[in-house]
Write an enzyme that holds these catalytic residues in place. Structure first.
Site, mmCIF file in Angstrom:
data_model
loop_
_atom_site.group_PDB
_atom_site.id
_atom_site.type_symbol
_atom_site.label_atom_id
_atom_site.label_comp_id
_atom_site.label_asym_id
_atom_site.label_seq_id
_atom_site.Cartn_x
_atom_site.Cartn_y
_atom_site.Cartn_z
ATOM 1 C CE LYS A 1 -10.419 17.177 46.151
ATOM 2 N NZ LYS A 1 -11.898 17.041 46.074
ATOM 3 C CG ASN A 2 -12.289 14.370 48.627
ATOM 4 O OD1 ASN A 2 -12.333 15.550 48.250
ATOM 5 N ND2 ASN A 2 -12.227 13.357 47.776
ATOM 6 C CB CYS B 1 -18.981 18.855 38.089
ATOM 7 S SG CYS B 1 -18.680 17.144 38.527
ATOM 8 N NE ARG C 1 -20.280 14.459 41.874
ATOM 9 C CZ ARG C 1 -19.096 15.000 42.173
ATOM 10 N NH1 ARG C 1 -18.465 15.671 41.250
ATOM 11 N NH2 ARG C 1 -18.592 14.900 43.373
ATOM 12 C CG ASP D 1 -11.750 10.478 43.754
ATOM 13 O OD1 ASP D 1 -11.910 10.869 44.924
ATOM 14 O OD2 ASP D 1 -12.645 10.542 42.889
ATOM 15 N NE ARG E 1 -12.655 21.934 42.294
ATOM 16 C CZ ARG E 1 -13.750 21.199 42.158
ATOM 17 N NH1 ARG E 1 -14.185 20.888 40.965
ATOM 18 N NH2 ARG E 1 -14.415 20.760 43.207
HETATM 19 C C1 EPZ Z 1 -17.037 12.295 47.080
HETATM 20 O O1 EPZ Z 1 -17.946 12.934 46.207
HETATM 21 C C2 EPZ Z 1 -15.678 12.884 46.753
HETATM 22 N N1 EPZ Z 1 -15.711 14.329 47.000
HETATM 23 C C3 EPZ Z 1 -15.329 12.605 45.291
HETATM 24 O O2 EPZ Z 1 -14.022 13.100 45.072
HETATM 25 C C4 EPZ Z 1 -15.328 11.088 45.079
HETATM 26 O O3 EPZ Z 1 -15.065 10.820 43.719
HETATM 27 C C5 EPZ Z 1 -16.692 10.511 45.473
HETATM 28 O O4 EPZ Z 1 -16.997 10.883 46.837
HETATM 29 C C6 EPZ Z 1 -16.734 8.996 45.357
HETATM 30 O O5 EPZ Z 1 -15.735 8.437 46.152
HETATM 31 C C7 EPZ Z 1 -15.637 14.781 48.270
HETATM 32 O O6 EPZ Z 1 -15.563 14.034 49.223
HETATM 33 C C8 EPZ Z 1 -15.638 16.278 48.454
HETATM 34 P P1 EPZ Z 1 -20.887 10.254 46.067
HETATM 35 P P2 EPZ Z 1 -19.547 12.741 46.429
HETATM 36 O O7 EPZ Z 1 -22.026 10.939 46.716
HETATM 37 O O8 EPZ Z 1 -19.827 12.646 47.887
HETATM 38 C C9 EPZ Z 1 -24.455 9.297 43.131
HETATM 39 C C10 EPZ Z 1 -12.309 14.167 43.870
HETATM 40 O O9 EPZ Z 1 -11.809 13.969 42.756
HETATM 41 N N2 EPZ Z 1 -25.294 10.042 44.081
HETATM 42 O O10 EPZ Z 1 -20.248 9.090 46.756
HETATM 43 O O11 EPZ Z 1 -20.239 13.764 45.650
HETATM 44 C C11 EPZ Z 1 -23.492 10.217 42.398
HETATM 45 O O12 EPZ Z 1 -24.136 10.810 41.292
HETATM 46 C C12 EPZ Z 1 -13.811 14.093 44.064
HETATM 47 O O13 EPZ Z 1 -11.654 14.414 44.922
HETATM 48 C C13 EPZ Z 1 -26.684 10.057 43.887
HETATM 49 O O14 EPZ Z 1 -27.193 9.463 42.943
HETATM 50 O O15 EPZ Z 1 -19.748 11.308 45.742
HETATM 51 C C14 EPZ Z 1 -22.391 9.292 41.985
HETATM 52 O O16 EPZ Z 1 -22.755 8.628 40.790
HETATM 53 C C15 EPZ Z 1 -14.535 13.808 42.751
HETATM 54 N N3 EPZ Z 1 -27.453 10.757 44.762
HETATM 55 C C16 EPZ Z 1 -22.337 8.283 43.127
HETATM 56 O O17 EPZ Z 1 -23.569 8.419 43.845
HETATM 57 C C17 EPZ Z 1 -26.917 11.435 45.843
HETATM 58 O O18 EPZ Z 1 -27.690 12.041 46.621
HETATM 59 C C18 EPZ Z 1 -21.195 8.536 44.118
HETATM 60 O O19 EPZ Z 1 -21.323 9.864 44.589
HETATM 61 C C19 EPZ Z 1 -25.524 11.403 46.025
HETATM 62 C C20 EPZ Z 1 -24.736 10.700 45.134
#
Ligand code: EPZ
Length: 452
Positions: free
Chosen positions: A27-28, A121, A126, A313, A405
């Site tokens: 998915k990702n 969410c 996020r 995840d 999803r």
């Molecule tokens: C990706 O989300 C995945 N989604 C998530 O999978 C996964 O849990 C996550 O990476 C971590 O591995 C997709 O790829 C579509 P992050 P993403 O940016 O990119 C903080 C699932 O279940 N952050 O690595 O949104 C954020 O708040 C989903 O398949 C900031 O602070 O995750 C979080 O605490 C859920 N500022 C941490 O970083 C930013 O600008 C990690 O988020 C961006 C992120």
């Protein structure tokens, strides 16, 4: 927003499973690569694309931007030759955070992008500050007004300029957004403290197959040399390591021997290591096959970390497993600030879990008991399915829109392994919302698919 889905999953627990399960495309990867297809002004063919609600939503975002897109089984034909509009629709972006990633390719292609801020969410606020700061480093002017991110490149023909970017946190999405934006920028970009997830590498490989110059994907420093234009590609995405991990846990929690394929074992190193520590055997049967041989479950500690650490995840799924392990386990969630909402529901099934800050202390119990439970987010719903498979009696799970999803035909796959699981809709006439929505054939607006 689709009407609240009244369907429920009903599971008769304590049924052992047996056989082989086919793992779908990641998915990702699919979501990031679909955004990446915006970089290409020619036909792109994407293979092994799972049939998921999130993929259908991303298709809606791309169509709204003027992309011609057509689905045929697990093949997606995409043509972004004439992306006129640079504004992604709020009603879809608010439901699919990953659609925010289109801001990078839009800026790279058009020099302008207007993308609604993705809301928070269930698992956290996020934010997208790392994406925004990185785009500013690449020369974009970015302002946020009325919930919309307006990004614009002044002068130099609207072309972004390569830069050195340090990410305060190895954000997967920010790494992907900025890597995509940099592929068409003028000059060299270095992303330091980059995310190393396999889906980032898959996106980089997809962009390189279109002619992008990217080095270091999969390490914490990615170098991108901008090019003028990318070209057509026919690309197959990787299998879903989180779906595979979920089925490995299904084998462990029901004491069933299962075979999974296709998988890429290297993508599951922390998950396999933890399953072995807990008492299972996981055998790489050559090629892309993994076999789980279950054992007596012993408690262990888990801390979620960015890749190659233990994946957030998989946290909920392992918590379900550890509720039945001998002894205590401490699970620490370090990636998201609110990813323990499955604890309350697992407790309704008889689990013994106490939360202290970002830690969940799980004390193993001999048995879970089936109960009506409500899913709160995607991976929490998977955890409840796993708990239901192991529990005594019947479990009914509401909130299936979360599950649909991210898991393709989960109940069908489990039923084929022998699980007693079925989806009941409140209105029997009503077609399964997920399959209807997830397999919605995006209208073929004059798109001529290239020959296979
Ligand atoms: C990706 O989300 C995945 N989604 C998530 O999978 C996964 O849990 C996550 O990476 C971590 O591995 C997709 O790829 C579509 P992050 P993403 O940016 O990119 C903080 C699932 O279940 N952050 O690595 O949104 C954020 O708040 C989903 O398949 C900031 O602070 O995750 C979080 O605490 C859920 N500022 C941490 O970083 C930013 O600008 C990690 O988020 C961006 C992120």
């Amino acid at each position: 927003m689709p009407e609240e889905d009244q369907s429920v999953l009903q599971i008769q627990g304590r049924t052992s499973l047996k056989g082989q399960v086919t793992i779908s495309g990641a998915k990702n990867s699919a979501l990031a690569i679909m955004a990446g297809a915006l970089l290409c002004p020619e036909d792109c063919r994407l293979r092994n694309i799972p049939s998921l609600v999130d993929v259908a939503r991303m298709s809606q975002v791309l169509s709204a931007l003027g992309v011609k897109i057509r689905r045929q089984d697990n093949i997606l034909d995409v043509n972004a030759s004439s992306i006129g509009k640079s504004k992604a629709p709020y009603e879809v972006v608010s439901q699919l955070r990953a659609s925010f990633f289109v801001i990078g390719p839009l800026l790279a292609r058009l020099g302008v992008a207007r993308v609604p801020l993705p809301g928070g969410c269930a698992i956290g606020a996020r934010p997208v500050d790392l994406h925004v700061r990185g785009l500013q480093a690449l020369g974009a002017e970015v302002r946020i007004e009325h919930g919309i991110v307006h990004a614009y490149v002044h002068g130099s023909g609207g072309r972004l300029k390569g830069a050195k970017i340090y990410l305060d946190y190895p954000s997967v999405g920010a790494t992907e957004t900025l890597m995509m934006a940099a592929t068409l920028a003028d000059g060299e970009t270095i992303i330091e403290n980059a995310a190393q997830e396999p889906e980032v590498v898959d996106l980089a490989n997809f962009c390189r197959a279109m002619g992008a110059k990217i080095k270091g994907a999969g390490t914490n420093a990615i170098a991108i040399s901008g090019v003028e234009r990318l070209h057509s590609v026919d690309y197959q995405i990787i299998p879903d390591r989180i779906e595979a991990g979920t089925f490995l846990v299904a084998g462990a929690i029901t004491h069933s021997e299962l075979v999974l394929s296709p998988v890429i074992p290297d993508h599951l190193t922390p998950v396999i290591a933890k399953l072995k520590t807990i008492g299972n055997r996981v055998i790489h049967e050559g090629g892309n096959c993994l076999r789980i041989v279950p054992g007596e479950l012993r408690g262990t500690d888990i801390e979620t970390l960015p890749y190659p650490g233990f994946p957030t995840d998989m946290q909920a799924q392992f918590m379900a497993l550890l509720t039945l392990a001998e002894g205590d386990s401490v699970i620490t969630e370090t990636v998201f600030e609110n990813r323990m909402r499955h604890v309350a529901e697992l407790s309704r099934m008889g689990a013994d879990i106490r939360i202290k800050g970002q830690n969940a202390i799980v004390r193993g119990v001999p048995l879970l008991s089936g109960a009506p439970v409500v899913a709160t987010d995607l991976r929490a719903s998977a955890a409840l399915v796993l708990a239901g498979l192991a529990a005594e009696g019947t479990t009914t799970i509401q909130g299936l829109h979360h599950l649909d999803r991210g898991y393709e035909n989960l109940e069908d796959k489990l039923r084929r392994l022998g699980a007693k699981i079925q989806r009941l809709t409140s209105d029997p006439q009503k077609e399964n919302l997920a399959s209807a929505e997830a397999t919605k054939v995006t209208k073929n607006n004059g798109f001529q698919a290239p020959s296979l």
